[in-house]
Design a protein around this motif. Structure first.
Motif, PDB file in Angstrom:
ATOM      1  N   GLU A 177      41.242  15.676  -7.887  1.00 60.54           N
ATOM      2  CA  GLU A 177      40.276  16.199  -7.477  1.00 60.54           C
ATOM      3  C   GLU A 177      38.995  15.371  -7.975  1.00 60.54           C
ATOM      4  O   GLU A 177      37.918  15.113  -7.634  1.00 60.54           O
ATOM      5  N   GLN A 178      39.117  14.878  -9.263  1.00 63.76           N
ATOM      6  CA  GLN A 178      38.245  13.867  -9.955  1.00 63.76           C
ATOM      7  C   GLN A 178      38.004  12.896  -9.186  1.00 63.76           C
ATOM      8  O   GLN A 178      36.993  12.438  -8.924  1.00 63.76           O
ATOM      9  N   LYS A 182      34.616  11.163  -6.464  1.00 65.37           N
ATOM     10  CA  LYS A 182      34.261   9.562  -6.822  1.00 65.37           C
ATOM     11  C   LYS A 182      34.463   8.693  -5.497  1.00 65.37           C
ATOM     12  O   LYS A 182      33.466   7.789  -5.245  1.00 65.37           O
TER      13      LYS A 182
END
Length: 436
Positions: A177-178, A182
């Protein structure tokens, strides 16, 4: 090599071997049997029992239409890709036979071979990764792989995020998810067991996390370095990976006399990698491909013998008073790593991490005292090898990251060969006696 007749349209331009025999009496033949002849027809090579080495740069078209059809496939003007042989940067008889046999071990749709394990990894990354992308990978990775991702691709605007080898699905999802926040995630890259700690990655958890967070159109492929256990003791394609990567230098080659790499997996993913390989020329050379064909015939024998040796040696080492711990998969009995091992592996392998009591001085004293085992990098050969990863293969990894990943100064990586196990135990015993 005798040629099959082809019509003037070039519809059948490729010289094909006899129909492969994959089963007898309803019994599907095992890879160990198929390594002796699959993909090769002696009638096409003057009756030679083994494939000759085809040392040529160029192959002759049977007619102009066949040449046109080949380049229609190469350029993408015709679906289905290239047909036949034209130039050894693209393919060759030795490489094609090798790839046919390599794919059998993991029941893969297709396979490619490369000039080294790192050229296989580099070609894979160049195929799928674009500037601005975020690669998600497990940690640790082989130091050269980490360098390629972080430093070299980093020059082109590619970034990365990682999760520890033993991470649970929730941890993996958090990192994915991170990464999605990005930029585009083109690939999830795994290494299991991790080099050099022997930590396992839960491929099933990675696949579940990926499938939960990405739609079908944006779903990144999962590629895994399967060098340490594959193809005998781990088949990650069965657990959700899309591509399985090898340093064929190691167990597949198995004699410390060649350098090569391989990728096996889904045809839809192999085809674009093949096009990239055709362009940048990272294919295996004919002589190395021929040597690998020889080695695949004894792969199961060698790996099984080395595996039995490792089990016996590790039982000795774990009880020695100068040994802190032994990172041998066969010792996993409980906890998350043991659970992954039971689900993903059919054997413990013959490469393991040995942690001595002390630090670099003790590790060096042990290594310098070995008489049978060789102080050398690499693994998977017929001979036993030992090295100090923190000071050698992983020296370029920042100190803080090495500590976080368990790559400590007292770590010795050992790859057990096919020598007599009791002789190896005697060697390790006298080397440990030299440690203060």
């Amino acid at each position: 090599m005798a040629a099959d007749e082809s019509d003037l349209t070039g519809a059948n331009p490729r010289r094909r071997p006899k129909q492969p025999v994959l089963e007898v009496g309803g019994r599907r033949l095992k890879p160990a049997t198929l390594m002796m002849g699959h993909g090769f027809d002696p009638a096409l090579s003057e009756g030679s029992l083994k494939p000759p080495i085809f040392l040529t740069s160029t192959f002759v078209f049977e007619n102009a239409a066949a040449g046109k059809r080949h380049f229609e496939g190469v350029t993408g003007k015709r679906p289905g890709g290239a047909e036949g042989l034209v130039y050894s940067r693209f393919n060759g008889p030795n490489q094609e036979i090798l790839e046919d046999r390599l794919g059998l071990w993991e029941d893969a749709e297709d396979a490619l071979t490369f000039s080294s394990g790192m050229s296989a990894i580099a070609t894979l990354l160049m195929t799928f990764v674009q500037p601005g992308d975020v690669i998600v990978h497990s940690g640790p990775l082989y130091a050269a792989t980490e360098t390629l991702i972080a430093r070299i691709l980093g020059k082109f605007g590619v970034s990365w995020l990682d999760f520890p080898a033993g991470a649970e699905r929730s941890e993996i999802e958090a990192v994915l998810e991170q990464a999605k926040a990005k930029g585009r995630v083109p690939l999830i890259y795994l290494e299991s067991p991790a080099n050099p700690t022997n930590a396992l990655v839960d491929v099933e958890a990675v696949a579940a996390a990926r499938d939960a967070l990405f739609g079908e159109e944006e779903r990144p492929p999962i590629a895994i370095d399967n060098t340490f256990l594959g193809p005998l003791w781990a088949k990650p394609l069965d657990h959700g990976a899309d591509l399985s990567i090898y340093s064929l230098t190691k167990y597949a080659g198995g004699h410390s006399d060649l350098v090569a790499g391989g990728v096996v997996g889904a045809k839809a993913l192999i085809n674009p990698i093949r096009m990239m390989r055709n362009t940048i020329g990272t294919i295996t050379d004919p002589n190395t491909a021929w040597m690998l064909l020889r080695s695949l015939e004894t792969l199961e024998l060698r790996m099984e013998k080395a595996g039995r040796n490792a089990e016996k040696v590790c039982e000795f080492l774990r009880q020695h008073p100068k040994v802190e711990s032994v990172g041998y998969l066969g010792f996993l009995k409980e906890g998350r790593q043991a659970d992954i091992y039971r689900r993903h592996c059919t054997g413990a392998g013959s490469t393991f991490s040995l942690y001595l009591k002390g630090g670099e001085a003790e590790a060096f004293a042990f290594l310098d005292s070995l008489k049978i085992a060789h102080l050398a990098v690499s693994l998977g050969g017929t001979e036993t090898l030992a090295s100090a990863p923190a000071a050698m293969t992983h020296l370029s990894v920042p100190d803080a990251r090495k500590q976080a990943l368990g790559i400590t100064d007292n770590l010795v990586r050992i790859s057990i060969g096919v020598e007599d196990a009791d002789d190896l135990i005697a060697d390790f015993d006298q080397a440990l006696a030299a440690v203060a």
